[in-house]
Scaffold this motif. Sequence first.
Motif, PDB file in Angstrom:
ATOM      1  N   SER A  24       7.909  -8.598   7.459  1.00  0.00           N
ATOM      2  CA  SER A  24       8.017  -8.909   6.037  1.00  0.00           C
ATOM      3  C   SER A  24       7.002 -10.134   5.645  1.00  0.00           C
ATOM      4  CB  SER A  24       9.222  -9.271   5.677  1.00  0.00           C
ATOM      5  OG  SER A  24       9.510  -9.389   4.244  1.00  0.00           O
ATOM      6  N   SER A  26       6.005 -11.020   2.815  1.00  0.00           N
ATOM      7  CA  SER A  26       6.437 -12.009   1.667  1.00  0.00           C
ATOM      8  C   SER A  26       7.632 -12.761   2.096  1.00  0.00           C
ATOM      9  CB  SER A  26       6.719 -11.031   0.572  1.00  0.00           C
ATOM     10  OG  SER A  26       8.168 -10.222   1.045  1.00  0.00           O
ATOM     11  N   GLN A  28      10.606 -11.558   2.216  1.00  0.00           N
ATOM     12  CA  GLN A  28      11.804 -10.842   1.593  1.00  0.00           C
ATOM     13  C   GLN A  28      11.724  -9.731   2.351  1.00  0.00           C
ATOM     14  OE1 GLN A  28      12.266 -10.528  -2.397  1.00  0.00           O
ATOM     15  NE2 GLN A  28      11.569 -12.661  -2.649  1.00  0.00           N
ATOM     16  N   ALA A  30      13.831  -7.098   2.222  1.00  0.00           N
ATOM     17  CA  ALA A  30      13.804  -5.789   1.336  1.00  0.00           C
ATOM     18  C   ALA A  30      12.358  -5.170   0.984  1.00  0.00           C
ATOM     19  CB  ALA A  30      14.425  -6.139  -0.091  1.00  0.00           C
ATOM     20  N   ASN A  31      11.365  -6.145   1.155  1.00  0.00           N
ATOM     21  CA  ASN A  31       9.983  -5.582   0.963  1.00  0.00           C
ATOM     22  C   ASN A  31       9.360  -5.472   2.349  1.00  0.00           C
ATOM     23  OD1 ASN A  31      10.228  -5.818  -1.761  1.00  0.00           O
ATOM     24  ND2 ASN A  31       9.715  -7.984  -1.773  1.00  0.00           N
TER      25      ASN A  31
END
Length: 64
Positions: A24, A26, A28, A30-31
Motif C-alpha cells: 500500500s 499510499s 491506506q 483500502a488502496n
Amino acid sequence: MAQRAGADQVWDPPTEGEPVMVFSPSGQFANGGVVIGIYSAHLPANGNRPGLHRRTYADGTVIE
C-alpha cells in the motif's frame, strides 16, 4: 490479485491463517493490493523435488 482475471478467471482466495503481504504505497490499506502464497514455518512449501508442480487441496486431494 489472481492468476487470471480476464476472459479466463481463477478464484482461489487465501485461507484463514495463510500468510499474505499487503502493498500500500499510499499507506491506506483500502488502496493496497494483497499478495498471497508466502511460505512460512507454519505452512511450509508443498514438495521439494526439482520440476515438481503440485496442488494440494484442503480435503487431502493431491495433483502432481
